[in-house]
Structure formats: structure tokens, C-alpha cells
Design a protein around this motif. Structure first.
Motif, short mmCIF file in Angstrom:
data_model
loop_
_atom_site.label_atom_id
_atom_site.label_comp_id
_atom_site.label_asym_id
_atom_site.label_seq_id
_atom_site.Cartn_x
_atom_site.Cartn_y
_atom_site.Cartn_z
N ILE A 103 0.83 -1.21 0.00
CA ILE A 103 0.00 0.00 0.00
C ILE A 103 0.86 1.25 0.00
O ILE A 103 0.63 2.19 -0.79
CB ILE A 103 -0.94 -0.02 1.22
N ASN A 104 1.87 1.30 0.87
CA ASN A 104 2.71 2.50 0.96
C ASN A 104 3.49 2.75 -0.32
O ASN A 104 3.49 3.87 -0.85
CB ASN A 104 3.68 2.36 2.14
N CYS A 105 4.15 1.72 -0.82
CA CYS A 105 4.93 1.89 -2.07
C CYS A 105 4.00 2.19 -3.24
O CYS A 105 4.34 2.99 -4.12
CB CYS A 105 5.75 0.64 -2.34
N GLY A 106 2.83 1.55 -3.27
CA GLY A 106 1.88 1.81 -4.34
C GLY A 106 1.40 3.25 -4.34
O GLY A 106 1.29 3.89 -5.39
N ALA A 107 1.11 3.78 -3.15
CA ALA A 107 0.67 5.17 -3.06
C ALA A 107 1.77 6.13 -3.50
O ALA A 107 1.49 7.15 -4.16
CB ALA A 107 0.24 5.48 -1.62
#
Length: 533
Positions: A141-145
Motif C-alpha cells: 500500500i505505501n509503495c503503491g501510493a
């Protein structure tokens, strides 16, 4: 070449003079022996790690201005990784700030392809093995955002770099570890959902990987084919059927399958369960009392117990097909009666079978409804495991939704809901959780070892059936299903690493029984050796 260097090298200015100077012989240097760790205050020696690389100099596309990409093992490449890692560690919880700092870092050296290295670094975080200390879902989620924000900040540059990286990963999909597969599917589907699902679909030529005979029972398990199937299913969860069908090219529509609509089989008057289904539908629509519904089911004489359960669950799923709320209300209202009917393993399997028949083409509803049944205490975790590891469900083990359900049931077993035993409204099933709280860890360990043992059983069954089907020539054909399940076993062990550290003896005992399945034993012993280091 100075403009391509990130490390200051002042000696280069004196290169001409040093090259003519007298050379001195230096004594042999010997590295000291490592200091043993004697107590908890002594820091352990630095361990090695796997360097993740997607791009090399030949694979960088030509943009408006040619940029230099340092060699994969050069010090400059590692310095870029180090700087990217520092930015990420400090600011990954604030994706906007993190993306802006990444862009600022890339602008400090415009002649170096730092943006390629940043995208490579973030994808490496998503696909990192072993699993990062942070939860893999949090990392995704963090890297995707951050990648989405980077694409919005530089829409003419970053999306092209991501397209290059995804195309490279797609071409190498057959060699991707199964432990990375779900994370890549989840990230990529979420990324596209933020950009109207626009992609260079026509360049994804999957037909070249298939034999001339086309898809069959074995080739449909090819990693690239499984990726296409699961990736498109994930896109459906984030959009709707007509939209995905519109954006996909014709050659990929075959992976879309039928529309994810409910299928109610008891509207056919020829089926023996039709009369009972008509009565139950009428009663459910008029919101009959739970005890009346149970009496209608038990008093019906023309059907067996499992058939009655099938009719009832299909009626509930059919009436509640408009939304989650509808079916959740029905499950909650008739929870006590459903628990009474689900008194055995076969009865609970019949419930799962009924729901999955209604939602054959909707994996998301399978996950959501199964989780609700588990939370209400209608279906037990161990029977969900036995259902999916049955020979009849062998093909389903390559699908993501199955492992979502299994992980949900394990999380529920680890952290069951908390209730107040003194509250009058507390159900009998909830009080059972309170009374047996001391045995929760023992039940969890039993469940984990039971799943590992069922891996062995289904792999042994597959090996025997494959030998019979190929008449002893199984070595001449690739066995993609076996590769998927072995990968899922490895993923399962590392996902619950902390729990399995306490179950070493149980794992060794299971591995010792795997004489006919050496690959299974190898995965177990490799995992145990990893924990011993």
C-alpha cells in the motif's frame, strides 16, 4: 564522466601524476576473525541481502534526453539505493512528502537515470524476499501510493518508466516466486485503477508462451496465464464488468470469464429441491421467525440433510445477492439455526458448496461471505481448510481468493472477537470463545500443522494421479500446478514465521513422512535451516 558520479573522487585530478609515480608494495592484508556475539548488547555482524535489479543499460528506453544508468553493481547504483532507502524509511507514511523528496533527489543529478532507480527501488520493496519486517500488505500500500503520486507529479516521465518495468517483469513472469505473485497483482491492479485502466495491452502477447495445442488442463496453469486470470479478476473488484471488458483487447477478454452474477439453480422445476426452495423463498421474503424456518427445513421428508442445507443456503445467497448488507442480515438473523444445521464437517462443506455455486464467477463474494460465516461461528476454520484441500478443489489452490480465505480464517483463529460473558445477548458460540481462551494458542498450532500436513496429502495425491494420467511419462511434461502449490507452501511457512518457529518438531515430523514427495521435504528443511541461522 564526472557528471555521472555520485561519489567524490578527488584523486582523479592527480591521475596523470600518480600514474608516473613510484609504485610501493603494500603488505598483505588479512581480515580479522569475526567477534562472537556474547551478549544481547553486542550488535550482530552485518548480514548480506539480495540486490533487486530490473533495469540495465540496454533496457532503458530513449526519452527526450538520454540519461546514464550506472552499472547494476557499481557504487553509484548502491548510493542511489541508499539515499532512496533513507528517504523511504523517514517518510513512507506520508506518500506526498516522500514522492516530492524522491523527485527532488532525482533533480540533483539530471544526467543520471535516478527516476529509473527510484521506481526499481519501490518495486523491490513490494517484491522483497524474505518478507520485509513491515507487513507485506502495508509495504504494498505505501509503495503503491508513492508510485501513484510520482506518476501524478511527473505524468510524462514516471508512467513510462513504470510501463518499462512492468513489461520486463511480465516477460519474466515464469520465473517469479509465488511469494511475490499476490503482491504484484495487488499493486499493479491498484495502480491501473487510478489511471482509468489505460495500458499498452496489445504488447502483452501471451500466445507465444503457449504450445501449438493451446490451452489445456496443464498449460492453463502456466504462470503468465495464471497472472492474466488473477490480475483481471482483481481489476473486476476495483471496477465493474462492462468497464473492464471495454478496456481489454479482444485477445484478453477470454480471461475475463462470465459476468460475476449470481446463479440460482433451484428456479428449475425439474430439480427435487424446487418445492422446498419455493417455500423457503416465500418464508424469507415475508421475514419469518427463525424457529419456523428451521421447522420447514427439518420437516421436509423428500430430501437428505445435506440437500436441505444446500437449498437453504442457496435461497439465502439468492435473496441477499443485491448487496452485502442483505445477505449479512439474513446470516445474522438465522445464525443460531444455521449453526444447528452445521453440526458436522459434511454439513459445513455443503454450506460452502452452496454459496460457491451461487457465486461461481465472483471471487470477492466468496471471500466476504465465507469470512462472515466464520465470524458468526457457523463454519469452523479447520473445515474450511479441509474443504479447499480436498481433491475436488485441487485447481482452486492456484487462485488468490482461496489463500485470502485461508489467511482470514487463521487471523480469526489468532484473534477471535472479544465478548463480555455477562452480557445477556452474548451467544453460546461467543461464550465458547471466552471459556476456551486458554486453548487458543494450542488450537492455532494444530490448525497450522494441519494445513502443512494437507499440503503433503494433496501433493502426494497429485503425484499419483499425474503418474497414472501420463502413464509414467510425467517427467516429459512441465508440471505447473505442482510449482504453484509448492510456492504456496513456502509462502505459507514464511507468512507465519513466528508461529512456526515454535513448531519445528512438528514440521520435522511431517517432513519425515514425505518419502514420496521429496520436494515437499526440501521446502520444510530449507525453512527450518533458515530459522536456525
Amino acid at each position: 564522466m564526472d557528471k555521472y558520479q555520485l561519489l567524490q573522487r578527488p584523486f582523479i585530478a592527480f591521475d596523470s601524476r600518480l600514474s608516473e609515480a613510484l609504485n610501493h608494495k603494500l603488505p598483505q592484508f588479512e581480515t580479522p576473525d569475526p567477534i562472537p556475539v556474547s551478549d544481547s548488547t553486542t550488535p550482530p555482524p552485518l548480514s548480506s541481502w539480495m540486490v533487486f535489479r530490473i533495469f540495465d543499460f540496454q533496457e532503458i528506453g530513449v526519452h527526450d534526453e538520454a540519461q546514464y544508468l550506472p552499472d547494476a553493481f557499481s557504487i553509484e547504483r548502491h548510493l542511489i539505493d541508499g539515499e532512496s532507502n533513507e528517504i523511504f524509511k523517514l517518510h513512507h507514511l506520508n506518500y506526498k512528502t516522500c514522492a516530492q523528496l524522491f523527485i527532488g533527489f532525482a533533480e540533483t543529478k539530471p544526467d543520471i537515470a535516478i527516476r529509473h532507480c527510484i521506481v526499481e527501488f519501490l518495486l523491490g520493496k513490494i517484491l522483497q524476499l524474505p518478507i520485509d519486517q513491515m507487513h507485506p500488505k502495508t509495504m504494498t500500500i505505501n509503495c503503491g501510493a508513492i508510485l501513484i503520486e510520482l506518476s501524478k507529479l511527473e505524468p510524462n516521465v514516471i508512467p513510462n518508466i513504470i510501463r518499462e518495468s512492468v513489461d520486463i517483469i511480465y516477460r519474466k513472469m515464469p520465473s517469479m516466486n509465488v511469494m511475490c505473485f499476490d503482491r504484484f497483482v495487488n499493486w499493479f491492479s491498484h495502480y491501473l485503477s487510478n489511471f482509468r485502466y489505460e495500458w499498452n495491452w496489445q504488447e502483452w502477447n501471451f500466445k507465444s508462451i503457449l504450445p501449438s495445442s493451446g490451452l489445456n488442463e496443464n498449460t492453463e496453469m502456466h504462470p503468465t496465464i495464471v497472472f492474466m486470470r488473477e490480475f483481471i479478476k482483481k481489476l473486476l473488484r476495483l471496477s465493474y464488468y462492462e468497464k473492464i471488458k471495454e478496456v481489454l483487447p479482444e485477445q484478453m477478454v477470454q480471461f475475463l470469464g462470465d459476468a460475476p452474477l449470481s446463479k440460482f439453480k433451484y428456479d428449475n422445476e425439474q430439480l427435487s429441491g424446487y418445492p422446498l426452495a419455493e417455500d423457503l423463498l416465500h418464508a424469507l421474503r415475508h421475514k419469518c421467525a427463525p424457529e419456523i424456518l428451521l421447522y420447514m427445513v427439518e420437516s421436509h421428508q423428500s430430501l437428505g440433510d445435506l440437500s436441505k442445507i444446500d437449498v437453504l443456503l442457496q435461497c439465502i445467497a439468492h435473496l441477499g445477492c443485491k448487496s452485502f448488507t442483505h445477505v449479512f442480515l439474513l446470516f445474522s438473523k438465522y445464525a443460531s439455526e444455521l449453526k444447528h444445521l452445521a453440526s458436522s464437517e459434511n454439513a459445513q462443506h455443503a454450506m460452502l458448496n452452496a454459496i460457491y455455486e451461487v457465486w461461481t464467477h465472483n471471487d470477492q463474494l466468496k471471500v466476504v461471505l465465507t469470512e462472515k460465516l466464520v465470524r458468526l461461528g457457523i463454519v469452523h476454520a479447520k473445515y474450511i481448510v479441509s474443504w479447499f484441500f480436498a481433491p475436488a478443489q485441487k485447481k482452486e489452490l492456484t487462485k488468490i481468493y482461496v489463500w485470502e480465505i485461508i489467511h482470514i480464517t487463521i487471523r480469526f483463529a489468532k484473534s477471535p472477537p472479544t465478548y463480555n460473558a455477562d452480557t445477556p445477548s452474548t451467544s453460546a458460540m461467543a461464550k465458547m470463545y471466552i471459556d476456551t481462551g486458554a486453548d487458543m494458542e494450542r488450537n492455532l498450532r494444530f490448525l497450522l500443522l494441519d494445513i502443512v500436513h494437507r499440503f503433503l496429502k494433496i501433493l502426494s495425491f497429485h503425484k499419483q494421479s499425474r503418474r497414472l494420467a501420463t502413464k509414467g511419462q510425467e517427467q516429459l511434461m512441465p508440471d505447473y500446478w505442482h510449482g504453484w502449490v509448492m510456492g504456496r507452501l513456502q509462502e505459507f511457512l514464511f507468512t507465519y514465521l513466528l508461529e512456526f518457529r515454535k513448531l519445528r518438531d512438528g514440521l520435522r515430523s511431517i517432513a519425515e513422512k514425505a518419502e514420496n514427495c521429496p520436494g515437499f521435504a526440501k521446502v520444510i528443511y530449507t525453512f527450518l535451516s533458515f530459522n536456525d541461522t
